[in-house]
Motif scaffolding. Structure first.
Motif, PDB file in Angstrom:
ATOM      1  N   ALA A   1       0.815  -1.217   0.000  1.00 36.24           N
ATOM      2  CA  ALA A   1       0.000   0.000   0.000  1.00 36.24           C
ATOM      3  C   ALA A   1       0.848   1.266   0.000  1.00 36.24           C
ATOM      4  CB  ALA A   1      -0.954   0.009   1.193  1.00 36.24           C
ATOM      5  N   GLY A   2       2.158   1.119   0.141  1.00 37.61           N
ATOM      6  CA  GLY A   2       3.034   2.284   0.105  1.00 37.61           C
ATOM      7  C   GLY A   2       3.444   2.700  -1.289  1.00 37.61           C
ATOM      8  N   GLN A   3       3.059   1.911  -2.288  1.00 36.96           N
ATOM      9  CA  GLN A   3       3.403   2.263  -3.661  1.00 36.96           C
ATOM     10  C   GLN A   3       2.822   3.634  -4.016  1.00 36.96           C
ATOM     11  OE1 GLN A   3       5.488   2.374  -6.061  1.00 36.96           O
ATOM     12  NE2 GLN A   3       5.410   0.173  -6.513  1.00 36.96           N
ATOM     13  N   SER A   4       3.606   4.434  -4.748  1.00 39.35           N
ATOM     14  CA  SER A   4       3.262   5.804  -5.175  1.00 39.35           C
ATOM     15  C   SER A   4       3.388   6.825  -4.046  1.00 39.35           C
ATOM     16  CB  SER A   4       1.855   5.878  -5.782  1.00 39.35           C
ATOM     17  OG  SER A   4       1.767   5.076  -6.945  1.00 39.35           O
ATOM     18  N   PHE A   5       3.921   6.401  -2.906  1.00 37.77           N
ATOM     19  CA  PHE A   5       4.187   7.343  -1.814  1.00 37.77           C
ATOM     20  C   PHE A   5       5.690   7.390  -1.537  1.00 37.77           C
ATOM     21  CE2 PHE A   5      -0.258   6.478  -0.985  1.00 37.77           C
ATOM     22  CZ  PHE A   5      -0.751   7.669  -0.482  1.00 37.77           C
ATOM     23  N   VAL A   6       6.113   8.500  -0.951  1.00 36.85           N
ATOM     24  CA  VAL A   6       7.488   8.648  -0.480  1.00 36.85           C
ATOM     25  C   VAL A   6       7.440   9.220   0.927  1.00 36.85           C
ATOM     26  CG1 VAL A   6       9.644   9.937  -0.769  1.00 36.85           C
ATOM     27  CG2 VAL A   6       8.527   8.914  -2.760  1.00 36.85           C
ATOM     28  N   ARG A   7       8.250   8.654   1.819  1.00 34.64           N
ATOM     29  CA  ARG A   7       8.326   9.173   3.183  1.00 34.64           C
ATOM     30  C   ARG A   7       9.479  10.150   3.305  1.00 34.64           C
ATOM     31  NH1 ARG A   7      10.467   5.950   8.401  1.00 34.64           N
ATOM     32  NH2 ARG A   7      12.407   6.766   7.507  1.00 34.64           N
ATOM     33  N   PHE A   8       9.189  11.300   3.903  1.00 34.34           N
ATOM     34  CA  PHE A   8      10.203  12.300   4.224  1.00 34.34           C
ATOM     35  C   PHE A   8      10.352  12.348   5.744  1.00 34.34           C
ATOM     36  CE2 PHE A   8       8.724  13.430   0.074  1.00 34.34           C
ATOM     37  CZ  PHE A   8       9.779  14.037  -0.569  1.00 34.34           C
ATOM     38  N   SER A   9      11.582  12.280   6.219  1.00 27.42           N
ATOM     39  CA  SER A   9      11.862  12.313   7.649  1.00 27.42           C
ATOM     40  C   SER A   9      12.272  13.716   8.073  1.00 27.42           C
ATOM     41  CB  SER A   9      12.983  11.329   7.978  1.00 27.42           C
ATOM     42  OG  SER A   9      13.463  11.530   9.297  1.00 27.42           O
ATOM     43  N   ALA A  10      11.793  14.140   9.228  1.00 26.07           N
ATOM     44  CA  ALA A  10      12.122  15.465   9.753  1.00 26.07           C
ATOM     45  C   ALA A  10      13.373  15.458  10.616  1.00 26.07           C
ATOM     46  CB  ALA A  10      10.948  16.012  10.570  1.00 26.07           C
ATOM     47  N   PHE A  11      14.055  14.327  10.695  1.00 27.26           N
ATOM     48  CA  PHE A  11      15.266  14.262  11.512  1.00 27.26           C
ATOM     49  C   PHE A  11      16.443  14.784  10.694  1.00 27.26           C
ATOM     50  CE2 PHE A  11      12.535  10.918  13.356  1.00 27.26           C
ATOM     51  CZ  PHE A  11      12.435  11.449  14.629  1.00 27.26           C
ATOM     52  N   GLY A  12      16.862  15.996  11.027  1.00 34.30           N
ATOM     53  CA  GLY A  12      17.958  16.626  10.315  1.00 34.30           C
ATOM     54  C   GLY A  12      18.291  17.964  10.957  1.00 34.30           C
ATOM     55  N   HIS A  13      19.464  18.488  10.637  1.00 37.45           N
ATOM     56  CA  HIS A  13      19.825  19.824  11.095  1.00 37.45           C
ATOM     57  C   HIS A  13      18.949  20.844  10.368  1.00 37.45           C
ATOM     58  CE1 HIS A  13      23.165  18.004  13.121  1.00 37.45           C
ATOM     59  NE2 HIS A  13      23.785  17.661  12.004  1.00 37.45           N
ATOM     60  N   ARG A  14      18.613  21.919  11.039  1.00 38.70           N
ATOM     61  CA  ARG A  14      17.676  22.896  10.474  1.00 38.70           C
ATOM     62  C   ARG A  14      18.196  23.484   9.155  1.00 38.70           C
ATOM     63  NH1 ARG A  14      13.562  25.564  12.849  1.00 38.70           N
ATOM     64  NH2 ARG A  14      13.118  23.434  13.552  1.00 38.70           N
ATOM     65  N   ALA A  15      19.483  23.815   9.108  1.00 37.05           N
ATOM     66  CA  ALA A  15      20.024  24.390   7.874  1.00 37.05           C
ATOM     67  C   ALA A  15      19.918  23.400   6.719  1.00 37.05           C
ATOM     68  CB  ALA A  15      21.479  24.810   8.083  1.00 37.05           C
ATOM     69  N   ASP A  16      20.148  22.118   6.991  1.00 37.22           N
ATOM     70  CA  ASP A  16      20.039  21.108   5.945  1.00 37.22           C
ATOM     71  C   ASP A  16      18.598  20.962   5.477  1.00 37.22           C
ATOM     72  OD1 ASP A  16      22.741  20.580   5.966  1.00 37.22           O
ATOM     73  OD2 ASP A  16      22.573  18.851   7.304  1.00 37.22           O
ATOM     74  N   VAL A  17      17.672  20.979   6.417  1.00 35.07           N
ATOM     75  CA  VAL A  17      16.253  20.859   6.054  1.00 35.07           C
ATOM     76  C   VAL A  17      15.816  22.056   5.210  1.00 35.07           C
ATOM     77  CG1 VAL A  17      13.900  20.836   6.978  1.00 35.07           C
ATOM     78  CG2 VAL A  17      15.662  19.382   8.006  1.00 35.07           C
ATOM     79  N   GLU A  18      16.242  23.239   5.596  1.00 38.25           N
ATOM     80  CA  GLU A  18      15.886  24.435   4.820  1.00 38.25           C
ATOM     81  C   GLU A  18      16.462  24.356   3.406  1.00 38.25           C
ATOM     82  OE1 GLU A  18      15.509  27.668   8.507  1.00 38.25           O
ATOM     83  OE2 GLU A  18      17.409  27.448   7.410  1.00 38.25           O
ATOM     84  N   GLU A  19      17.701  23.889   3.296  1.00 35.38           N
ATOM     85  CA  GLU A  19      18.312  23.754   1.975  1.00 35.38           C
ATOM     86  C   GLU A  19      17.591  22.682   1.162  1.00 35.38           C
ATOM     87  OE1 GLU A  19      20.718  23.896  -1.377  1.00 35.38           O
ATOM     88  OE2 GLU A  19      20.432  25.361   0.243  1.00 35.38           O
ATOM     89  N   ALA A  20      17.242  21.572   1.800  1.00 33.35           N
ATOM     90  CA  ALA A  20      16.518  20.513   1.094  1.00 33.35           C
ATOM     91  C   ALA A  20      15.183  21.014   0.581  1.00 33.35           C
ATOM     92  CB  ALA A  20      16.320  19.310   2.013  1.00 33.35           C
ATOM     93  N   CYS A  21      14.509  21.813   1.362  1.00 32.09           N
ATOM     94  CA  CYS A  21      13.215  22.366   0.940  1.00 32.09           C
ATOM     95  C   CYS A  21      13.364  23.248  -0.296  1.00 32.09           C
ATOM     96  CB  CYS A  21      12.556  23.141   2.069  1.00 32.09           C
ATOM     97  SG  CYS A  21      11.956  22.086   3.422  1.00 32.09           S
ATOM     98  N   LYS A  22      14.433  24.019  -0.361  1.00 31.08           N
ATOM     99  CA  LYS A  22      14.689  24.833  -1.551  1.00 31.08           C
ATOM    100  C   LYS A  22      14.921  23.936  -2.773  1.00 31.08           C
ATOM    101  CE  LYS A  22      16.821  28.679   0.961  1.00 31.08           C
ATOM    102  NZ  LYS A  22      18.102  29.426   1.215  1.00 31.08           N
ATOM    103  N   ARG A  23      15.671  22.863  -2.568  1.00 30.30           N
ATOM    104  CA  ARG A  23      15.968  21.963  -3.686  1.00 30.30           C
ATOM    105  C   ARG A  23      14.720  21.235  -4.188  1.00 30.30           C
ATOM    106  NH1 ARG A  23      21.433  18.758  -1.759  1.00 30.30           N
ATOM    107  NH2 ARG A  23      22.678  20.551  -1.123  1.00 30.30           N
ATOM    108  N   LEU A  24      13.779  20.977  -3.292  1.00 28.66           N
ATOM    109  CA  LEU A  24      12.567  20.266  -3.699  1.00 28.66           C
ATOM    110  C   LEU A  24      11.727  21.064  -4.692  1.00 28.66           C
ATOM    111  CD1 LEU A  24      11.500  18.697  -0.281  1.00 28.66           C
ATOM    112  CD2 LEU A  24      12.454  17.500  -2.262  1.00 28.66           C
ATOM    113  N   GLU A  25      12.037  22.354  -4.822  1.00 31.30           N
ATOM    114  CA  GLU A  25      11.344  23.174  -5.814  1.00 31.30           C
ATOM    115  C   GLU A  25      11.652  22.696  -7.235  1.00 31.30           C
ATOM    116  OE1 GLU A  25      12.434  27.199  -5.097  1.00 31.30           O
ATOM    117  OE2 GLU A  25      11.525  27.278  -3.087  1.00 31.30           O
ATOM    118  N   LYS A  26      12.735  21.916  -7.404  1.00 37.67           N
ATOM    119  CA  LYS A  26      13.111  21.415  -8.735  1.00 37.67           C
ATOM    120  C   LYS A  26      12.222  20.279  -9.214  1.00 37.67           C
ATOM    121  CE  LYS A  26      17.989  22.502  -7.834  1.00 37.67           C
ATOM    122  NZ  LYS A  26      19.357  21.934  -7.682  1.00 37.67           N
ATOM    123  N   LEU A  27      11.422  19.729  -8.323  1.00 41.67           N
ATOM    124  CA  LEU A  27      10.569  18.610  -8.714  1.00 41.67           C
ATOM    125  C   LEU A  27       9.468  19.050  -9.665  1.00 41.67           C
ATOM    126  CD1 LEU A  27      10.161  16.669  -5.345  1.00 41.67           C
ATOM    127  CD2 LEU A  27      11.564  16.048  -7.313  1.00 41.67           C
TER     128      LEU A  27
END
Length: 404
Positions: A378-404
């Motif tokens: 039942a997980g097909q077509s889903f992706v899990r994102f984990s919130a465990f990370g340094h804040r600066a890394d999470v903020e940078e990752a969020c900017k990169r996700l704009e490329k999707l």
């Protein structure tokens, strides 16, 4: 020459997270200049906070004195068991019903010995892989079989689909009589949290069907909605049909320290009347000599008033990360759940293969995630994102996700 344990041959491929690590290494080797950010595994990243850390330090120092030294503590330090009963269960359980361990995952694996190879197993789908893989290793499931287009599962395991259509809570009519039900809330991977009515129906179903619930509450301290239960034992009669496992890993940052506990109420009996609690005590005493005494001193400190404040501070931090990730994904038009009372965000990519999406996010954004199909059909077509990370890394990752 000895023969191989046939249950090993029944395991499908590799365990999910080593496979993700392997693909990350391969990508990094091919793109040495890429700065890869992980939003994949549920591994804490922030330092243990001062009061709790002082408990660990003091615990280590005590072992260097004649007065403070202690050896085996098989079921756990009594003071810690008393504190767990007080803080989490309003003194509902005696210390002989609380067993200290080296983590919830380890307890779940050992519980398979309690149930044996003849147990019938029911799991949420999707679910944390150890529920299924541990059952296979214990011989409680057969080999892998294809049972639906592009998906499959193990013979002998009943999968309980948790989808948007059923509000990520399974159809309890599918549960076989006299089975072991693995249930996780807040759920890993979906981030969904069962409400009081849903858990009441689960307990009632378990009682009527003669089942035992293994309730994984490892993420309970992320719940902020006061109307959502943080333990199965908030539900009437749960102590007659449910074992609860929990952990210091995520709320106190103990993923590398290793400390957890299980609650096995004396009220739980087998169909023939024997005590499940007594059997679990026997198993724990036979194959486990207890968690680190240093870790237990840290656990005690984390349950002091100052330590509880630190748990709130640390879980608030990760929930802040989760909010950033969820907002970034919803801006892209993706449907998400989780991230509000849970550190996981479950994002739907309609009609897409989860591993293909995983690869696309890694290649375009240099961000590691977890493909939903790795948690069950039942997980097909889903992706899990984990919130465990340094804040600066999470903020940078969020900017990169704009490329999707």
């Amino acid at each position: 020459m000895i023969t191989r344990n046939l249950n090993m041959a029944n395991l499908k491929a590799g365990y999910l997270f080593p496979e993700i690590a392997k693909r990350r290494r391969e990508f990094a080797a091919a793109h040495p200049d890429a700065k890869i950010i992980s939003l994949g595994v549920g591994n804490t990243t922030e330092p243990i906070l001062p009061h709790t850390n002082a408990g660990l330090v003091n615990g280590a120092q005590k072992l260097g004195t004649a007065q403070g030294y202690s050896g085996y503590q098989d079921e756990g330090i009594a003071r810690l068991r008393e504190k767990i009963s007080s803080v989490f269960y309003k003194d509902k359980f005696g210390i002989d019903e609380i067993f200290i361990s080296d983590g919830a995952k380890c307890d779940i694996g050992r519980l398979q010995i309690l149930f044996g190879s003849g147990a019938k197993i029911a799991v949420q789908d999707p679910s944390y892989p150890v529920y299924v893989d541990g059952s296979v290793l214990a011989g409680a499931a057969g080999g892998w079989e294809e049972y639906a287009a592009n998906s499959g599962g193990y013979k002998g395991i009943t999968y309980l689909p948790c989808t948007a259509e059923n509000n990520f809570f399974p159809n309890l009519d599918l549960i076989p009589n006299n089975s072991v039900i693995y249930f996780c809330s807040p759920n890993n991977p979906t981030g969904a949290v069962a409400d009081r009515a849903q858990l009441t129906s689960l307990v009632n179903a378990a009682i009527s069907k003669g089942c035992l619930i293994v309730f994984d509450a490892a993420y309970s301290e992320f719940i902020r909605d006061p109307n959502l239960p943080k333990t199965i034992y908030e539900i009437d009669k749960a102590q007659t049909c449910a074992i609860e496992v929990n952990s210091f890993s995520k709320p106190a940052g103990f993923t590398g320290v290793r400390l957890g506990w299980s609650v096995v109420p004396k009220a739980i009996k087998y169909s023939t009347g024997e005590s499940v609690n007594a059997d679990w005590s026997r198993i724990a005493g036979t194959i486990f000599n207890g968690a680190s005494n240093i870790a237990q001193e840290g656990g005690l400190a984390s349950l002091d008033d100052d330590g509880i404040k630190e748990i709130r501070e640390l879980t608030d931090f990760y929930l802040g990360n989760a909010k950033l990730i969820r907002n970034a994904l919803t801006k892209k038009g993706l449907t998400c759940i989780g991230g509000e009372n849970s550190p996981y965000i479950w994002a739907k990519f309609p009609g897409r293969d989860s591993w293909e999406v995983f690869s696309e996010i890694l290649e375009k954004c240099h961000v590691v995630t977890t493909p939903g199909a790795g948690f069950g059909p039942a997980g097909q077509s889903f992706v899990r994102f984990s919130a465990f990370g340094h804040r600066a890394d999470v903020e940078e990752a969020c900017k990169r996700l704009e490329k999707l």
